[in-house]
Motif scaffolding. Structure first.
Motif, PDB file in Angstrom:
ATOM      1  N   LEU A 153      15.067  40.677  12.207  1.00  0.00           N
ATOM      2  CA  LEU A 153      16.527  40.926  12.066  1.00  0.00           C
ATOM      3  C   LEU A 153      16.724  42.496  12.819  1.00  0.00           C
ATOM      4  CD1 LEU A 153      17.549  39.975   8.524  1.00  0.00           C
ATOM      5  CD2 LEU A 153      18.353  38.987  10.716  1.00  0.00           C
ATOM      6  N   GLN A 154      15.853  43.176  12.684  1.00  0.00           N
ATOM      7  CA  GLN A 154      16.129  44.569  13.475  1.00  0.00           C
ATOM      8  C   GLN A 154      15.735  44.336  15.024  1.00  0.00           C
ATOM      9  OE1 GLN A 154      13.077  46.929  11.335  1.00  0.00           O
ATOM     10  NE2 GLN A 154      14.775  47.995  10.393  1.00  0.00           N
ATOM     11  N   ARG A 155      14.991  43.501  15.212  1.00  0.00           N
ATOM     12  CA  ARG A 155      14.949  43.265  16.993  1.00  0.00           C
ATOM     13  C   ARG A 155      15.883  42.400  17.364  1.00  0.00           C
ATOM     14  NH1 ARG A 155       9.466  44.140  18.806  1.00  0.00           N
ATOM     15  NH2 ARG A 155       9.708  42.397  20.243  1.00  0.00           N
ATOM     16  N   LEU A 156      16.833  41.664  16.880  1.00  0.00           N
ATOM     17  CA  LEU A 156      17.874  41.087  17.325  1.00  0.00           C
ATOM     18  C   LEU A 156      18.946  41.795  17.876  1.00  0.00           C
ATOM     19  CD1 LEU A 156      18.316  38.164  14.844  1.00  0.00           C
ATOM     20  CD2 LEU A 156      17.510  37.882  16.824  1.00  0.00           C
ATOM     21  N   ARG A 157      19.671  41.506  19.014  1.00  0.00           N
ATOM     22  CA  ARG A 157      20.799  42.063  19.577  1.00  0.00           C
ATOM     23  C   ARG A 157      22.070  41.492  18.901  1.00  0.00           C
ATOM     24  NH1 ARG A 157      20.396  44.412  24.679  1.00  0.00           N
ATOM     25  NH2 ARG A 157      22.382  43.315  25.360  1.00  0.00           N
ATOM     26  N   TYR A 158      22.865  42.299  18.523  1.00  0.00           N
ATOM     27  CA  TYR A 158      24.211  42.101  17.949  1.00  0.00           C
ATOM     28  C   TYR A 158      25.597  42.014  18.843  1.00  0.00           C
ATOM     29  CZ  TYR A 158      21.211  41.731  13.892  1.00  0.00           C
ATOM     30  OH  TYR A 158      20.192  41.197  12.917  1.00  0.00           O
ATOM     31  N   CYS A 159      25.995  41.376  18.672  1.00  0.00           N
ATOM     32  CA  CYS A 159      27.350  41.672  19.924  1.00  0.00           C
ATOM     33  C   CYS A 159      28.716  41.728  19.333  1.00  0.00           C
ATOM     34  CB  CYS A 159      27.512  40.022  20.517  1.00  0.00           C
ATOM     35  SG  CYS A 159      26.043  39.315  21.142  1.00  0.00           S
ATOM     36  N   GLY A 160      28.749  42.574  18.217  1.00  0.00           N
ATOM     37  CA  GLY A 160      29.982  42.874  17.621  1.00  0.00           C
ATOM     38  C   GLY A 160      30.653  42.153  16.514  1.00  0.00           C
ATOM     39  N   ARG A 161      29.911  41.092  16.214  1.00  0.00           N
ATOM     40  CA  ARG A 161      30.378  40.333  15.062  1.00  0.00           C
ATOM     41  C   ARG A 161      29.925  40.984  13.851  1.00  0.00           C
ATOM     42  NH1 ARG A 161      28.354  34.211  16.710  1.00  0.00           N
ATOM     43  NH2 ARG A 161      26.768  35.727  17.460  1.00  0.00           N
ATOM     44  N   ALA A 175      24.054  37.396  15.075  1.00  0.00           N
ATOM     45  CA  ALA A 175      23.435  37.811  16.194  1.00  0.00           C
ATOM     46  C   ALA A 175      23.737  37.031  17.697  1.00  0.00           C
ATOM     47  CB  ALA A 175      21.771  37.877  16.242  1.00  0.00           C
ATOM     48  N   CYS A 176      23.413  37.439  18.861  1.00  0.00           N
ATOM     49  CA  CYS A 176      23.921  36.910  19.959  1.00  0.00           C
ATOM     50  C   CYS A 176      22.547  36.224  20.724  1.00  0.00           C
ATOM     51  CB  CYS A 176      24.743  37.800  20.871  1.00  0.00           C
ATOM     52  SG  CYS A 176      24.096  39.210  21.465  1.00  0.00           S
ATOM     53  N   GLY A 177      21.405  36.774  20.129  1.00  0.00           N
ATOM     54  CA  GLY A 177      20.144  36.358  20.761  1.00  0.00           C
ATOM     55  C   GLY A 177      19.511  35.157  20.457  1.00  0.00           C
ATOM     56  N   ASP A 178      18.258  34.820  20.449  1.00  0.00           N
ATOM     57  CA  ASP A 178      17.650  33.739  20.036  1.00  0.00           C
ATOM     58  C   ASP A 178      17.170  33.862  18.578  1.00  0.00           C
ATOM     59  OD1 ASP A 178      16.318  31.384  19.740  1.00  0.00           O
ATOM     60  OD2 ASP A 178      14.477  31.797  21.147  1.00  0.00           O
ATOM     61  N   THR A 179      17.780  33.097  17.676  1.00  0.00           N
ATOM     62  CA  THR A 179      17.433  33.076  16.243  1.00  0.00           C
ATOM     63  C   THR A 179      16.717  32.247  16.055  1.00  0.00           C
ATOM     64  OG1 THR A 179      19.420  31.776  15.794  1.00  0.00           O
ATOM     65  CG2 THR A 179      19.573  34.431  15.860  1.00  0.00           C
ATOM     66  N   ARG A 180      15.966  31.419  16.959  1.00  0.00           N
ATOM     67  CA  ARG A 180      15.096  30.275  16.251  1.00  0.00           C
ATOM     68  C   ARG A 180      13.910  30.852  15.583  1.00  0.00           C
ATOM     69  NH1 ARG A 180      14.365  26.960  21.755  1.00  0.00           N
ATOM     70  NH2 ARG A 180      14.315  29.382  22.366  1.00  0.00           N
TER      71      ARG A 180
END
Length: 336
Positions: free
Chosen positions: A171-179, A196-201
């Motif tokens: 979760l810390q490594r994901l990029r978040y897009c303002g949501r 997050a807006c990255g790959d959450t698979r």
């Protein structure tokens, strides 16, 4: 060079999200106050019941057997599971505070999930305790000691930390897009990942793996232990002996049903039933599995376990006797 600064600042804001906003139960906002009433009552019952149970196990010399010490571990995990989630959920439902920082959100989901995995581990240890007591009674004292209970406690916490550390890192490594809006009353692993807006698979597959390899595995092993117990019980000569032996497992079996049923349904609905299970049903179930078992476990064991029921009746008699002495036979206090 100056034109690159806004992009850099935007990247920093995306990678380090601001506070999340917890919505509570979407679609049932008008009923938040009514929903909070049973949640608050159950949480109060969980605090009082588990604290009383811990006090009995810690102070009563007759309750120092491994079986009751495992029950004390169960009470501790219940208190942590409920306290890590319910106070914030009540604050959201009462409209007092709906924001939670990213760090606090990660800490909340980490502690809650570690407590859940630890409780599942303790329930498995209690199933083994019942198996040894019924199927190998002559070896019970040698196999289940206070040292073994200590090992179970350390193993439960260590297992929970090892299982939950990777998803927190993911979760810390994901990029978040303002949501920032979380349709929930507390932070939950996949709920945060979906912002997050990255790959959450990796989060999805790891979350499924932890569900299958932790509570589902424990439930399978508990089921296997009960199959062995039932096989041993069926070999007993008299109906009375069979009924008495099964009665010693009644409280544990009731707690297993209370704990695993809403939890597994909530986990699986969150991952596979997004389009079939209404969101408010999922969130209500998620609140049930963190407050209902902690509230009812002490009641179940207080009613179904003879030694604990006797201690509770003794305490109630002492309380009544003290109240009578305080008020006096004429309806007034003798000290006055």
């Amino acid at each position: 060079m100056d034109s690159a600064l806004p992009a850099l600042n935007q990247t920093v804001l995306i990678s380090v999200p601001g506070p999340f906003v917890l919505l509570g139960v979407p679609g049932l906002e008008a009923l938040h106050t009514w929903i909070s009433v049973p949640v608050c009552l159950l949480y109060t019952a969980a605090l009082a019941g588990n604290a009383l149970l811990l006090w009995l196990v810690a102070t009563d010399k007759a309750l120092q057997a491994p079986m009751y010490q495992l029950l004390g571990l169960l009470a501790i995990t219940d208190l942590i599971l409920a306290t890590s989630t319910v106070p914030k959920a009540l604050a959201v439902l009462w409209g007092l505070s709906s924001e939670i920082s990213f760090g606090a959100c990660l800490a909340q989901l980490f502690v809650a999930h570690v407590a859940f995995i630890a409780e599942s581990t303790v329930l498995l240890a209690m199933a083994v305790d019942r198996y040894v007591a019924i199927c190998q009674p002559l070896r019970y004292g040698a196999l289940l000691t206070q040292r073994v209970v200590g090992i179970v406690a350390v193993a439960a916490v260590t297992r929970g930390i090892c299982v939950m550390a990777p998803p927190v890192v993911l979760l810390q490594r994901l990029r978040y897009c303002g949501r920032r809006v979380l349709p929930h009353t507390y932070c939950e692993h996949m709920g945060v990942a979906r912002l997050a807006c990255g790959d959450t698979r990796p989060n999805i597959w790891y979350g499924l793996a932890t569900t299958l390899l932790s509570p589902a595995l424990d439930l399978g092993l508990i089921g296997a232990s009960y199959i062995l117990i039932l096989r041993a019980v069926c070999r007993l000569p008299s109906h009375g002996a069979r009924r008495k032996t099964l009665g010693t497992c009644g409280a544990h079996a009731s707690v297993i049903v209370l704990f695993y049923t809403p939890a597994l349904f909530s986990f699986l609905a969150h991952r596979f039933g997004q389009h079939t299970v209404p969101r408010h049903i999922h969130i209500l179930l998620a609140n049930l599995y963190v407050v209902v078992p902690p509230a009812l476990n002490p009641v179940v064991y207080g009613v179904r376990t003879q030694q604990i029921a006797q201690r509770l009746r003794h305490l109630l008699q002492l309380f009544r006797a003290g109240a009578v002495r305080e008020v006096g036979p004429e309806g007034f206090s003798p000290q006055r």
